[in-house]
Design an enzyme around this catalytic site. Structure first.
Site, short mmCIF file in Angstrom:
data_model
loop_
_atom_site.label_atom_id
_atom_site.label_comp_id
_atom_site.label_asym_id
_atom_site.label_seq_id
_atom_site.Cartn_x
_atom_site.Cartn_y
_atom_site.Cartn_z
N ALA A 31 0.06 -4.90 7.70
CA ALA A 31 1.14 -4.26 8.45
C ALA A 31 1.15 -4.78 9.89
O ALA A 31 0.09 -5.11 10.44
CB ALA A 31 0.96 -2.74 8.46
N LYS A 32 2.34 -4.86 10.45
CA LYS A 32 2.43 -5.31 11.85
C LYS A 32 2.49 -4.07 12.74
O LYS A 32 3.55 -3.60 13.13
CB LYS A 32 3.66 -6.19 12.03
CG LYS A 32 3.58 -7.11 13.25
CD LYS A 32 4.63 -8.20 13.19
CE LYS A 32 4.62 -9.07 14.44
NZ LYS A 32 3.39 -9.88 14.56
N CYS A 33 1.31 -3.53 12.99
CA CYS A 33 1.21 -2.31 13.80
C CYS A 33 0.33 -2.57 15.02
O CYS A 33 -0.57 -3.42 15.00
CB CYS A 33 0.65 -1.16 12.97
SG CYS A 33 -0.99 -1.43 12.28
#
Length: 364
Positions: free
Chosen positions: A202-204
């Site tokens: 995830a791009k968090c």
């Protein structure tokens, strides 16, 4: 048609945008991530209303309650893509649909509402259209940052009921500020970026926060970037602090670490795999150990290595350092394969090479 599908952005143009001469001065040398355009796109979400209140409005500070959920439980995701100036004064994006889909995947992993692809693309298109004058000439671009965060005023460990989706834009030049022909990287042995079952795919923001201490360690050792190994065996190369990595061998083949939940599925990574295969270059997605990296560099089997991502594009890796010493890849600079793939990718992005893949998205 659902309310979300019919969501229309209402434009509220900036009453006093930056003067053209001052903007031109900033665009001469924008650096990376410090020069911002006049506007932003915003869309709100609540459990009771769904996605609503879509706006293009002047970029401004965000009013936020100190009990906003994101400040305490880090429900936040983001994306990164670029707009390029075309010769006729227009603007294009590179595979924005993939960014929209990855944004949805990140949202699902962090228990956030799924933003429809059309809303994502409309927000980006509308912002680039109104701020296209901020796209630099030459090799510069307009870096687009869509992000979403939990905005419910509540202290409790649960998914938020309110969210804010925003898109901002930044005029940028090169990501790396070095004049060296290749970057140097530090192999982190004490810190890992992600573990199986975690948020690595995830791009968090939390993934990047977790990388900062290791990046600081890399900087102390004179390196441009950090390389993370897997969390289980601390043996397998995974990715850099914010970039995927490729290895080029003496037989012409390439290897990149496989996706499996701990590596971000990079859009540049995916594009390079496609380009390489179409050029007849064998590409293997398979584990590659740090010990093998060192041995292959010493024997000459490994000829090139490069990092890739939206910000870094394609950047050669010349030197690898760790507490066990350092080694050089090839001649310590770039290589023919790296430059060939970079030229093709950038050529497609900027309209200089025919796009047979349908990757280019024209803004209005």
């Amino acid at each position: 048609m659902s309310k979300t599908q019919s969501l229309q952005f209402v434009r509220h143009p900036h009453p006093a945008p930056l003067a053209a001469d001052k903007r031109a001065e900033l665009l001469k040398n924008p650096g990376f991530g410090r020069v911002f355009s006049d506007h932003m796109a915003t869309v709100r979400y609540s459990d009771s209303q769904g996605w609503h209140d879509a706006r293009i409005e002047p970029r401004a500070p965000i009013p936020m309650d100190p009990a906003a959920a994101v400040l305490h439980y880090a429900q936040e995701i983001f994306e990164g893509l670029k707009a390029y100036r075309t010769e006729d004064g227009g603007a294009t994006l590179f595979r924005p649909e993939e960014n929209a889909r990855r944004f949805q995947q990140s949202a699902e992993r962090l228990a956030m509402p799924i933003l429809p692809e059309k809303v994502f693309l409309d927000a980006v298109d509308q912002l680039v259209d109104i701020d296209r004058a901020w796209i630099p000439e030459g090799d510069g671009s307009l870096y687009i940052r869509p992000f979403m965060f939990a905005n419910e005023i509540f202290l409790g460990v649960k998914p938020s009921s309110d969210y804010l989706f925003i898109v901002i834009a930044s005029s940028v030049g090169a990501y790396f500020k070095t004049s060296a022909p290749a970057v140097s990287v530090w192999v982190s042995q004490d810190y890992t970026r992600a573990a199986p079952g975690g948020t690595g795919a995830a791009k968090c923001g939390g993934n990047y926060a977790a990388s900062l201490l290791a990046q600081a360690e890399a900087t102390r050792h004179g390196c441009d970037q950090v390389v993370f190994l897997d969390a289980v065996e601390k043996r397998w190369v995974e990715e850099l602090g914010g970039m995927n990595v490729f290895f080029v061998f003496d037989d012409g083949s390439m290897v990149t670490p496989p996706l499996g939940g701990t590596i971000l599925p990079g859009i540049t990574r995916s594009s390079l795999i496609t380009l390489a295969k179409d050029k007849g270059i064998p590409v293997r997605e398979e584990p590659y150990s740090i010990q093998q990296w060192k041995a292959d560099a010493a024997s000459g089997r490994l000829r090139e290595a490069f990092a890739c991502g939206t910000a870094a594009v394609v950047t050669p890796i010349g030197t690898v350092r760790s507490p066990d010493g350092e080694f050089t890849i090839g001649n310590g600079g770039s290589g023919a394969r790296t430059e060939e793939l970079k030229a093709t990718l950038v050529g497609i992005q900027r309209g200089r090479v025919a796009d047979k893949y349908g990757w280019i998205h024209k803004v209005f």
